[in-house]
Enzyme design. Structure first.
Site, PDB file in Angstrom:
ATOM      1  N   SER A 120     -17.157   1.621 -20.494  1.00 35.17           N
ATOM      2  CA  SER A 120     -17.025   1.766 -19.043  1.00 35.17           C
ATOM      3  C   SER A 120     -16.889   3.226 -18.644  1.00 35.17           C
ATOM      4  O   SER A 120     -17.046   3.558 -17.480  1.00 35.17           O
ATOM      5  CB  SER A 120     -15.776   1.024 -18.561  1.00 35.17           C
ATOM      6  OG  SER A 120     -15.858  -0.329 -18.881  1.00 35.17           O
ATOM      7  N   HIS A 141     -24.036  -1.894 -19.691  1.00 36.69           N
ATOM      8  CA  HIS A 141     -22.684  -2.181 -19.201  1.00 36.69           C
ATOM      9  C   HIS A 141     -22.639  -3.529 -18.492  1.00 36.69           C
ATOM     10  O   HIS A 141     -23.147  -3.669 -17.387  1.00 36.69           O
ATOM     11  CB  HIS A 141     -22.250  -1.042 -18.249  1.00 36.69           C
ATOM     12  CG  HIS A 141     -20.819  -1.117 -17.822  1.00 36.69           C
ATOM     13  ND1 HIS A 141     -20.418  -1.040 -16.507  1.00 36.69           N
ATOM     14  CD2 HIS A 141     -19.687  -1.265 -18.549  1.00 36.69           C
ATOM     15  CE1 HIS A 141     -19.102  -1.148 -16.447  1.00 36.69           C
ATOM     16  NE2 HIS A 141     -18.631  -1.279 -17.657  1.00 36.69           N
ATOM     17  N   GLU A 153     -25.368  -2.749 -15.751  1.00 37.22           N
ATOM     18  CA  GLU A 153     -25.761  -1.375 -15.427  1.00 37.22           C
ATOM     19  C   GLU A 153     -26.444  -0.790 -16.670  1.00 37.22           C
ATOM     20  O   GLU A 153     -25.873  -0.817 -17.766  1.00 37.22           O
ATOM     21  CB  GLU A 153     -24.541  -0.538 -15.034  1.00 37.22           C
ATOM     22  CG  GLU A 153     -23.962  -0.962 -13.694  1.00 37.22           C
ATOM     23  CD  GLU A 153     -22.695  -0.214 -13.294  1.00 37.22           C
ATOM     24  OE1 GLU A 153     -22.550   0.134 -12.123  1.00 37.22           O
ATOM     25  OE2 GLU A 153     -21.828   0.009 -14.158  1.00 37.22           O
ATOM     26  N   ASN A 192     -18.010   1.076 -10.634  1.00 44.01           N
ATOM     27  CA  ASN A 192     -16.632   1.578 -10.678  1.00 44.01           C
ATOM     28  C   ASN A 192     -16.451   2.843  -9.853  1.00 44.01           C
ATOM     29  O   ASN A 192     -15.373   3.084  -9.315  1.00 44.01           O
ATOM     30  CB  ASN A 192     -16.186   1.810 -12.123  1.00 44.01           C
ATOM     31  CG  ASN A 192     -15.806   0.500 -12.795  1.00 44.01           C
ATOM     32  OD1 ASN A 192     -15.394  -0.440 -12.134  1.00 44.01           O
ATOM     33  ND2 ASN A 192     -15.970   0.435 -14.107  1.00 44.01           N
TER      34      ASN A 192
HETATM   35  N1  LIG Z   1     -12.592  -5.687 -19.884  1.00 45.83           N
HETATM   36  C1  LIG Z   1     -13.518  -5.443 -18.966  1.00 45.83           C
HETATM   37  O1  LIG Z   1     -13.457  -5.938 -17.822  1.00 45.83           O
HETATM   38  C2  LIG Z   1     -14.686  -4.560 -19.320  1.00 45.83           C
HETATM   39  C3  LIG Z   1     -15.803  -4.550 -18.469  1.00 45.83           C
HETATM   40  C4  LIG Z   1     -16.925  -3.771 -18.830  1.00 45.83           C
HETATM   41  C5  LIG Z   1     -16.883  -2.995 -19.983  1.00 45.83           C
HETATM   42  N2  LIG Z   1     -15.760  -3.016 -20.790  1.00 45.83           N
HETATM   43  C6  LIG Z   1     -15.798  -2.208 -22.033  1.00 45.83           C
HETATM   44  O2  LIG Z   1     -16.072  -3.089 -23.111  1.00 45.83           O
HETATM   45  C7  LIG Z   1     -15.448  -2.596 -24.312  1.00 45.83           C
HETATM   46  C8  LIG Z   1     -14.588  -3.693 -24.899  1.00 45.83           C
HETATM   47  O3  LIG Z   1     -13.611  -4.071 -23.953  1.00 45.83           O
HETATM   48  P1  LIG Z   1     -12.809  -5.458 -24.077  1.00 45.83           P
HETATM   49  O4  LIG Z   1     -12.122  -5.648 -22.768  1.00 45.83           O
HETATM   50  O5  LIG Z   1     -13.688  -6.503 -24.621  1.00 45.83           O
HETATM   51  O6  LIG Z   1     -11.713  -5.065 -25.189  1.00 45.83           O
HETATM   52  P2  LIG Z   1     -10.914  -6.038 -26.190  1.00 45.83           P
HETATM   53  O7  LIG Z   1      -9.701  -5.275 -26.576  1.00 45.83           O
HETATM   54  O8  LIG Z   1     -10.775  -7.399 -25.601  1.00 45.83           O
HETATM   55  O9  LIG Z   1     -11.911  -6.166 -27.453  1.00 45.83           O
HETATM   56  C9  LIG Z   1     -12.176  -5.138 -28.341  1.00 45.83           C
HETATM   57  C10 LIG Z   1     -12.429  -5.767 -29.699  1.00 45.83           C
HETATM   58  O10 LIG Z   1     -13.011  -4.800 -30.565  1.00 45.83           O
HETATM   59  C11 LIG Z   1     -12.497  -5.008 -31.867  1.00 45.83           C
HETATM   60  N3  LIG Z   1     -12.688  -3.768 -32.619  1.00 45.83           N
HETATM   61  C12 LIG Z   1     -12.004  -2.607 -32.500  1.00 45.83           C
HETATM   62  N4  LIG Z   1     -12.488  -1.694 -33.359  1.00 45.83           N
HETATM   63  C13 LIG Z   1     -13.526  -2.283 -34.029  1.00 45.83           C
HETATM   64  C14 LIG Z   1     -14.443  -1.851 -35.011  1.00 45.83           C
HETATM   65  N5  LIG Z   1     -14.422  -0.620 -35.497  1.00 45.83           N
HETATM   66  N6  LIG Z   1     -15.371  -2.731 -35.457  1.00 45.83           N
HETATM   67  C15 LIG Z   1     -15.428  -3.990 -34.980  1.00 45.83           C
HETATM   68  N7  LIG Z   1     -14.575  -4.447 -34.015  1.00 45.83           N
HETATM   69  C16 LIG Z   1     -13.649  -3.606 -33.543  1.00 45.83           C
HETATM   70  C17 LIG Z   1     -11.064  -5.424 -31.647  1.00 45.83           C
HETATM   71  O11 LIG Z   1     -10.551  -6.132 -32.772  1.00 45.83           O
HETATM   72  C18 LIG Z   1     -11.175  -6.291 -30.384  1.00 45.83           C
HETATM   73  O12 LIG Z   1     -11.357  -7.661 -30.693  1.00 45.83           O
HETATM   74  C19 LIG Z   1     -14.707  -1.329 -23.906  1.00 45.83           C
HETATM   75  O13 LIG Z   1     -15.539  -0.226 -24.158  1.00 45.83           O
HETATM   76  C20 LIG Z   1     -14.493  -1.510 -22.408  1.00 45.83           C
HETATM   77  O14 LIG Z   1     -14.376  -0.279 -21.725  1.00 45.83           O
HETATM   78  C21 LIG Z   1     -14.681  -3.788 -20.489  1.00 45.83           C
END
Ligand SMILES: NC(=O)c1ccc[n+]([C@@H]2O[C@H](COP(=O)([O-])OP(=O)(O)OC[C@H]3O[C@@H](n4cnc5c(N)ncnc54)[C@H](O)[C@@H]3O)[C@@H](O)[C@H]2O)c1
Length: 285
Positions: A120, A141, A153, A192
């Site tokens: 993000s 995204h 996006e 955002n």
């Molecule tokens: N939450 C939202 O609303 C949202 C929306 C758009 C984008 N994002 C982006 O998406 C990404 C993930 O966010 P999320 O909310 O799913 O986070 P989350 O914490 O729910 O999930 C992240 C996952 O990645 C795993 N992980 C960490 N390091 C790892 C590695 N080296 N190899 C494999 N797995 C690994 C963790 O175990 C965890 O399950 C981030 O970059 C975030 O900015 C989030």
């Protein structure tokens, strides 16, 4: 245009990664997910099973089991070797993501594969330049919840090839049934960069005593037909996430409208993070 992107890899099976794996498998694609360890892989599988069971009970898919069969969950990044597109959805941490992109560059065998990030806020350029193929690195995204929200996006860096963007567009629109908008590689992309200052303005309005939280939200719901008000939305996003995105926007543009108001910072310090902790601008459950 190059080959279609049909062999999908997803790294990280948290909130977003599980959603991306789910929509890909529901579209009939072959999906390999890599998680950080056995415990996280189990949690990811449960997340997928739960979501697919709900989709099945609502009649949105015929068989959760058939969709799950198309998803392999692994804990070794080598499982990405034969993928045509890999979407990274691990923690929002620049060091972790650059390390992963360096590793993906070594593991993914197809020199034409698209290496995408769901970040993000981290510049796509920073992820591209640690690989030997920045022309194939792009931001894809998605929005939460991925199976529900149709927007994606597309964020090419200055070094991303036009063909990578078009293959990614064909993947998200043609295969996943999403709708893509094109954004430059700038903090906040489009959504955002507009949404966060709107939410911050509502927090400033509350902080200054201009109106109550309920009236601010009712104003936007009833007067502008928003599905929910900005403070209820902040509680849903999570106040920690709202603050983190504001900080990355402020860091990038140095515009006061992106600066996190003190009330937001104090609420995050207090652990009042919104729905996920039961209390933010409102109290839940
Ligand atoms: N939450 C939202 O609303 C949202 C929306 C758009 C984008 N994002 C982006 O998406 C990404 C993930 O966010 P999320 O909310 O799913 O986070 P989350 O914490 O729910 O999930 C992240 C996952 O990645 C795993 N992980 C960490 N390091 C790892 C590695 N080296 N190899 C494999 N797995 C690994 C963790 O175990 C965890 O399950 C981030 O970059 C975030 O900015 C989030």
């Amino acid at each position: 245009m190059g080959e279609a992107l049909d062999r999908v890899g997803v790294v990280g099976c948290g909130l977003m990664g599980a959603g991306i794996a789910e929509v890909s498998a529901r579209a009939g694609l072959d999906v390999v997910v890599v998680e950080a360890g056995a415990g996280a892989a189990d949690a990811g599988r449960r997340r997928l099973e739960g979501s697919l069971a709900r989709a099945e009970s609502k009649g949105k898919i015929e068989s959760a089991a058939a969709v799950l069969e198309r998803i392999t969950i692994a804990t070794d990044l080598d499982a990405m070797a034969d993928r045509q597109v890999v979407v990274e959805a691990i923690v929002e941490d620049e060091a972790a993501k650059t390390e992963l992109f360096r590793a993906l560059d070594k593991v993914v065998a197809d020199p034409g594969a698209v290496l995408a990030s769901n970040t993000s806020s981290i510049p796509i350029m920073k992820l591209g330049v640690v690989t030997g193929r920045p022309q194939q690195v792009i931001g894809i995204h998605f929005f939460n919840p991925v199976p529900v929200l149709s927007l994606v996006e597309l964020v090419p860096s200055l070094l991303t090839a036009a063909e990578t963007t078009e293959r990614s567009r064909a993947f998200v629109e043609g295969r996943l049934g999403k709708q893509a908008i094109d954004c430059q590689d700038r903090a906040g992309f489009v959504v955002n960069a507009l949404l966060i200052p709107f939410v911050l303005s509502a927090i400033r309005m509350l902080e200054s005593g201009f109106a109550t939280a309920e009236d601010i939200d009712r104003g936007l719901v009833l007067g502008a037909a928003h599905p929910q008000g900005p403070l209820a939305l902040a509680d849903l996003i999570g106040l920690d996430t709202t603050k983190a995105v504001a900080e990355s926007l402020y860091e990038e543009f140095k515009e006061p409208l992106y600066a996190a108001p003190p009330l937001l910072a104090r609420m995050v310090d207090a652990g009042l993070l919104g729905r996920k902790t039961g209390r933010g601008f409102y109290t839940y459950g």
